[in-house]
Design an enzyme around this catalytic site. Structure first.
Site, PDB file in Angstrom:
ATOM      1  CG  HIS A  69      -0.319   0.068   2.532  1.00  0.00           C
ATOM      2  ND1 HIS A  69       0.463  -0.953   3.042  1.00  0.00           N
ATOM      3  CD2 HIS A  69      -0.337   1.038   3.497  1.00  0.00           C
ATOM      4  CE1 HIS A  69       0.890  -0.623   4.251  1.00  0.00           C
ATOM      5  NE2 HIS A  69       0.421   0.583   4.550  1.00  0.00           N
ATOM      6  CG  HIS A  71      -0.184   4.428   4.838  1.00  0.00           C
ATOM      7  ND1 HIS A  71      -1.001   3.612   5.601  1.00  0.00           N
ATOM      8  CD2 HIS A  71      -0.903   5.559   4.603  1.00  0.00           C
ATOM      9  CE1 HIS A  71      -2.159   4.231   5.801  1.00  0.00           C
ATOM     10  NE2 HIS A  71      -2.123   5.399   5.217  1.00  0.00           N
ATOM     11  CG  ASP A  73       4.682   2.915   7.432  1.00  0.00           C
ATOM     12  OD1 ASP A  73       3.796   3.378   6.697  1.00  0.00           O
ATOM     13  OD2 ASP A  73       4.460   1.988   8.246  1.00  0.00           O
ATOM     14  CG  HIS A  74       4.300  -0.112   4.304  1.00  0.00           C
ATOM     15  ND1 HIS A  74       4.343  -1.472   4.573  1.00  0.00           N
ATOM     16  CD2 HIS A  74       3.761   0.470   5.397  1.00  0.00           C
ATOM     17  CE1 HIS A  74       3.829  -1.688   5.770  1.00  0.00           C
ATOM     18  NE2 HIS A  74       3.471  -0.526   6.296  1.00  0.00           N
ATOM     19  CG  HIS A 193      -4.289  -0.347   6.155  1.00  0.00           C
ATOM     20  ND1 HIS A 193      -4.179  -0.272   7.529  1.00  0.00           N
ATOM     21  CD2 HIS A 193      -3.312   0.480   5.657  1.00  0.00           C
ATOM     22  CE1 HIS A 193      -3.178   0.538   7.841  1.00  0.00           C
ATOM     23  NE2 HIS A 193      -2.657   1.019   6.730  1.00  0.00           N
ATOM     24  CG  ASP A 251       0.415  -1.500   7.586  1.00  0.00           C
ATOM     25  OD1 ASP A 251       1.308  -2.361   7.574  1.00  0.00           O
ATOM     26  OD2 ASP A 251       0.628  -0.300   7.817  1.00  0.00           O
ATOM     27  CG  HIS A 324       3.526  -3.006  10.584  1.00  0.00           C
ATOM     28  ND1 HIS A 324       2.576  -2.294  11.274  1.00  0.00           N
ATOM     29  CD2 HIS A 324       3.930  -2.209   9.564  1.00  0.00           C
ATOM     30  CE1 HIS A 324       2.399  -1.116  10.695  1.00  0.00           C
ATOM     31  NE2 HIS A 324       3.215  -1.035   9.668  1.00  0.00           N
TER      32      HIS A 324
END
Length: 396
Positions: A69, A71, A73-74, A193, A251, A324
Site C-alpha cells: 500500500h 503509506h 513507511d512502506h 486497512h 497493514d 510491523h
C-alpha cells in the site's frame, strides 16, 4: 522472465519490522524473499537499502518489488533503492551530451507491483529529482474494482527509463497469477486497512503426475521430498511433490478478503502493531483493556497479536510470523532481557487464538524453508553486525 532452475530453498529476511515510526532497533517495513538466487522485496520503507547492506543479500539480485500500500513507511525507500540499483545520477550541465541516456544496461527491467498510485509515485520522484537510471523499470498496478481500468490517472510524461506496465484487474475479488513461471506463482488479494491495501501469496508449483523416475530426481531434490518417492514412481504410482506457500500481508485490521487464496500456507506474515501488556510493558495506559486496545488498533487500520492468531487459525497456517510492531516494542529481544520479556508476552497473546508455532520478527532475522520446513538462523546476522564480529565460516 522464467528462471532456468527450480527454487530449492526459500529464505525470508526481515529488513524492517517497525510500524509508522522506526526506532533504534527497528527499521521501516521491508521483507526480502530469496529464491533461486533472485531477491524479491515486499515493501520498501525508508533506509531499506541500508538494511540490505547489513544483510547477506546482494542488491544486484533484486528482480521484483511488491508494494502492499501507499503509506510512506512502506514506500519511502523505493526510489532511493531504485537509483542505487540502476546507478542513478543527476543530469549533466547544459549543452553536454549525456551518454548514460543511450547506455542503459542490457538486463531485464526491475519489475514493481503495487496498487493504483505506485506508478505515479515512482515516476514523479524520478522526474522531479532529475534522476537518470541505467536500467529499465516497469510498474504493474493492481486495480481495485472502483479504480479506473485503463490509464494512469495523471498527466506526467513517462520517464525515460520506464517501460509500459500492466493494469491488472480484479477477478472474483482477487488478482491471480500476477506473476508465474515454471516454479513459482504470485497471487494477490485485498485486505482491509485505512487505505487500499493488498497481501501477496507466493506459491511454489507442485510437480504432479507420472514420468520417468530418472527425470524426477531433480524435482524430488528441489522440493526436498523423501527419496522414497523414487520407489513409488518405479512402481508406476502417481505422486505429488510438496509445494510451499508463503502469505505476506500488508497493514490490516481484517485480512478476510484474501482468505480463499491464502489457505493452508507454510508461513503467514501478519502485522501485530499494538498489544495490551499490563504488568509487562511500562507504557501500558492504566485505563486500557484488551478490548480498548483492539478497538483503537482497528480504528487505525491495524491488528493486535490476537487478531493475527485468529486469522492464522482461520487459514490453517503452519507457522505465524508477527511483524510491523509499534516503535515502543524493542527489536533487540535476542540480547535484551526486557525486550525478550515484552516480545514473549506479545507471542503469548497470539497463542490464545492459534496453537501453531509463533515467531516475533526482528530486523535482519532470517528464516529458511527447505521443502515445507522453516528453520531459524537465530538472529545470527543481526548479532554479528551489532557486535562488529565476522560471520562464522558455517551456520548450524
Amino acid at each position: 522472465m522464467s528462471r532456468k532452475s527450480g527454487i530449492g530453498s526459500i529464505e525470508l529476511v526481515f529488513l524492517g519490522t517497525a510500524s509508522a515510526q522506526p526506532s533504534s532497533t527497528r527499521n521501516h517495513s521491508s521483507l526480502a524473499v530469496r529464491l533461486a538466487g533472485d531477491v524479491w522485496l515486499f515493501d520498501c520503507g525508508e533506509a531499506t537499502q541500508h538494511q540490505l547492506q547489513k544483510s547477506t543479500l546482494r542488491m544486484g539480485k533484486i528482480k521484483k518489488i511488491f508494494i502492499t500500500h501507499m503509506h510512506g513507511d512502506h514506500i519511502f525507500g523505493l526510489v532511493p533503492l531504485m537509483t542505487s540499483l540502476a546507478n542513478g545520477a543527476g543530469n549533466t550541465v547544459d549543452d553536454v551530451v549525456d551518454h548514460r541516456l543511450q547506455s542503459q544496461l542490457d538486463t531485464d527491467p526491475l519489475e514493481i507491483y503495487g496498487p493504483l498510485g505506485t506508478r505515479a509515485y515512482v515516476r514523479a520522484c524520478l522526474t522531479f529529482s532529475h534522476s537518470i537510471l541505467t536500467r529499465k523499470y516497469v510498474v504493474h498496478e493492481l486495480r481495485f474494482h472502483d479504480d479506473p481500468s485503463d490509464g494512469d490517472s495523471f498527466s506526467l510524461p513517462i520517464h525515460t527509463s520506464e517501460m509500459p506496465g500492466r493494469n491488472i484487474p480484479q477477478a472474483d475479488g482477487v488478482w491471480r497469477d500476477i506473476f508465474r513461471d515454471d516454479t513459482v506463482a504470485v497471487c494477490a488479494g485485498p485486505i482491509l486497512h485505512s487505505i487500499p491495501c493488498v497481501g501477496y501469496v507466493v506459491t511454489e508449483a507442485p510437480i504432479p503426475g507420472r514420468m520417468d523416475p530418472k527425470t524426477y530426481i531433480p524435482e524430488i531434490k528441489r522440493t526436498r521430498a523423501p527419496m522414497s518417492f523414487m520407489s513409488r514412481l518405479q512402481q508406476g504410482e502417481s505422486v505429488e511433490l510438496p509445494d510451499g506457500t508463503i502469505v505476506i500481508l500488508g497493514d490490516t485490521y481484517d485480512p478476510s478478503p484474501i482468505s480463499e487464496i491464502a489457505a493452508s500456507p507454510d508461513v503467514l506474515v501478519h502485522e501485530a502493531t499494538n498489544a495490551h501488556l499490563p504488568g509487562v510493558d511500562s507504557s501500558t495506559k492504566p485505563d486500557d483493556t484488551f478490548e480498548s486496545v483492539e478497538a483503537r488498533a482497528k480504528s487505525r487500520g491495524h491488528s493486535t497479536p490476537q487478531l493475527a492468531g485468529a486469522f492464522a487459525t482461520r487459514v490453517g497456517a503452519r507457522k505465524l510470523i508477527l511483524n510491523h510492531f509499534s516503535a515502543r516494542y524493542p527489536g533487540n529481544d535476542e540480547r535484551n532481557a526486557e525486550g525478550s520479556r515484552i516480545m514473549k508476552a506479545i507471542a503469548s497473546l497470539a497463542q490464545k487464538c492459534y496453537d501453531g508455532e509463533i515467531v516475533c520478527a526482528r530486523d535482519l532475522m532470517t528464516r529458511c524453508r527447505v521443502g515445507n520446513h522453516f528453520s531459524r538462523l537465530e538472529g545470527l546476522i543481526a548479532r554479528c553486525w551489532s557486535h562488529l564480529l565476522p560471520l562464522p565460516p558455517s551456520l548450524p
